[in-house]
Every structure is written in structure tokens, then in C-alpha cells.
Write a protein that holds these residues in place. Sequence first.
Motif, PDB file in Angstrom:
ATOM      1  N   UNK A 217       0.825  -1.210   0.000  1.00 34.04           N
ATOM      2  CA  UNK A 217       0.000   0.000   0.000  1.00 34.04           C
ATOM      3  C   UNK A 217       0.864   1.268   0.000  1.00 34.04           C
ATOM      4  N   UNK A 218       1.999   1.255   0.689  1.00 30.93           N
ATOM      5  CA  UNK A 218       2.896   2.412   0.708  1.00 30.93           C
ATOM      6  C   UNK A 218       3.594   2.588  -0.642  1.00 30.93           C
ATOM      7  N   UNK A 219       3.953   1.486  -1.269  1.00 29.18           N
ATOM      8  CA  UNK A 219       4.579   1.550  -2.588  1.00 29.18           C
ATOM      9  C   UNK A 219       3.639   2.204  -3.588  1.00 29.18           C
TER      10      UNK A 219
ATOM     11  N   UNK B 149      -0.615  -5.185   2.975  1.00 30.59           N
ATOM     12  CA  UNK B 149       0.702  -4.823   3.502  1.00 30.59           C
ATOM     13  C   UNK B 149       1.752  -5.885   3.187  1.00 30.59           C
ATOM     14  N   UNK B 150       1.553  -6.625   2.097  1.00 34.92           N
ATOM     15  CA  UNK B 150       2.559  -7.631   1.754  1.00 34.92           C
ATOM     16  C   UNK B 150       3.881  -6.928   1.456  1.00 34.92           C
ATOM     17  N   UNK B 151       4.961  -7.624   1.694  1.00 34.60           N
ATOM     18  CA  UNK B 151       6.304  -7.065   1.528  1.00 34.60           C
ATOM     19  C   UNK B 151       6.724  -7.185   0.059  1.00 34.60           C
ATOM     20  N   UNK B 152       7.023  -6.054  -0.530  1.00 38.28           N
ATOM     21  CA  UNK B 152       7.473  -6.000  -1.919  1.00 38.28           C
ATOM     22  C   UNK B 152       8.977  -5.782  -1.909  1.00 38.28           C
ATOM     23  N   UNK B 153       9.681  -6.631  -2.628  1.00 36.07           N
ATOM     24  CA  UNK B 153      11.147  -6.605  -2.636  1.00 36.07           C
ATOM     25  C   UNK B 153      11.685  -6.266  -4.029  1.00 36.07           C
ATOM     26  N   UNK B 154      12.963  -5.928  -4.074  1.00 35.84           N
ATOM     27  CA  UNK B 154      13.623  -5.599  -5.341  1.00 35.84           C
ATOM     28  C   UNK B 154      13.439  -6.742  -6.338  1.00 35.84           C
ATOM     29  N   UNK B 155      13.184  -6.379  -7.576  1.00 36.71           N
ATOM     30  CA  UNK B 155      13.009  -7.358  -8.642  1.00 36.71           C
ATOM     31  C   UNK B 155      11.546  -7.677  -8.940  1.00 36.71           C
ATOM     32  N   UNK B 156      10.648  -7.260  -8.071  1.00 31.29           N
ATOM     33  CA  UNK B 156       9.235  -7.540  -8.304  1.00 31.29           C
ATOM     34  C   UNK B 156       8.621  -6.442  -9.169  1.00 31.29           C
ATOM     35  N   UNK B 157       7.519  -6.812  -9.859  1.00 28.10           N
ATOM     36  CA  UNK B 157       6.788  -5.873 -10.717  1.00 28.10           C
ATOM     37  C   UNK B 157       5.349  -5.813 -10.244  1.00 28.10           C
ATOM     38  N   UNK B 158       4.837  -4.593 -10.196  1.00 22.36           N
ATOM     39  CA  UNK B 158       3.475  -4.362  -9.737  1.00 22.36           C
ATOM     40  C   UNK B 158       2.723  -3.661 -10.854  1.00 22.36           C
TER      41      UNK B 158
ATOM     42  N   UNK C 110       8.313  -1.120 -11.432  1.00 19.53           N
ATOM     43  CA  UNK C 110       9.441  -2.041 -11.274  1.00 19.53           C
ATOM     44  C   UNK C 110      10.199  -1.620 -10.021  1.00 19.53           C
ATOM     45  N   UNK C 111      10.374  -2.559  -9.090  1.00 20.25           N
ATOM     46  CA  UNK C 111      11.038  -2.251  -7.819  1.00 20.25           C
ATOM     47  C   UNK C 111      12.529  -2.577  -7.951  1.00 20.25           C
ATOM     48  N   UNK C 112      13.348  -1.579  -7.644  1.00 17.62           N
ATOM     49  CA  UNK C 112      14.802  -1.702  -7.775  1.00 17.62           C
ATOM     50  C   UNK C 112      15.457  -1.731  -6.402  1.00 17.62           C
ATOM     51  N   UNK C 113      16.631  -2.362  -6.301  1.00 15.85           N
ATOM     52  CA  UNK C 113      17.355  -2.351  -5.021  1.00 15.85           C
ATOM     53  C   UNK C 113      17.887  -0.949  -4.727  1.00 15.85           C
ATOM     54  N   UNK C 114      18.247  -0.685  -3.464  1.00 16.08           N
ATOM     55  CA  UNK C 114      18.835   0.614  -3.136  1.00 16.08           C
ATOM     56  C   UNK C 114      20.119   0.850  -3.911  1.00 16.08           C
TER      57      UNK C 114
END
Length: 75
Positions: free
Chosen positions: A18-20, A53-62, A70-74
Motif C-alpha cells: 500500500x505504501x509503494x 501490507x505484503x512485503x514487496x522486494x527488489x526485482x518484483x513488478x506491480x 518495477x522495484x529496484x534495489x537501493x
Amino acid sequence: MEQVDFELEPGHDFIELNQLLKLAGACESGGAGKALVSMGAVRVDGVVESRRTCKIRAGQRIRVGGFDIRVLPPA
């Protein structure tokens, strides 16, 4: 469809869905993000996600509405 690259903050391995959605500009607030998830309008890696509130990590696509996030690492 608008492509958005979202970089996780340094020191964080994930962000709640939800925050993403809010921070990537797909909705106006975390509450609106929760509503989108509850309606079944959000897909994570091609699968409808029902956990707000599922945890979205680097490499996932929403995908939601006209957004492909596209979620990228820091850096």
C-alpha cells in the motif's frame, strides 16, 4: 501504460504494497492503495495480490491501473 522505476531506500529490504502504491504515484494515499488491493486491482508479478501490507522486494513488478512499477534495489 506508464513505466515507473521505484528504488528501495538504503537499509530497507522491502516496502509494504500500500505504501509503494502511494509513493510510486499510483494512488493518493496509503488508504487508497489498500482500497485498490481490496478490489483486486493490483497484480504482483502477474498474480492478483490481496494482502494490503505484503512485503514487496527488489526485482518484483506491480501493475495497477495504468502503472507498471518495477522495484529496484537501493543504490
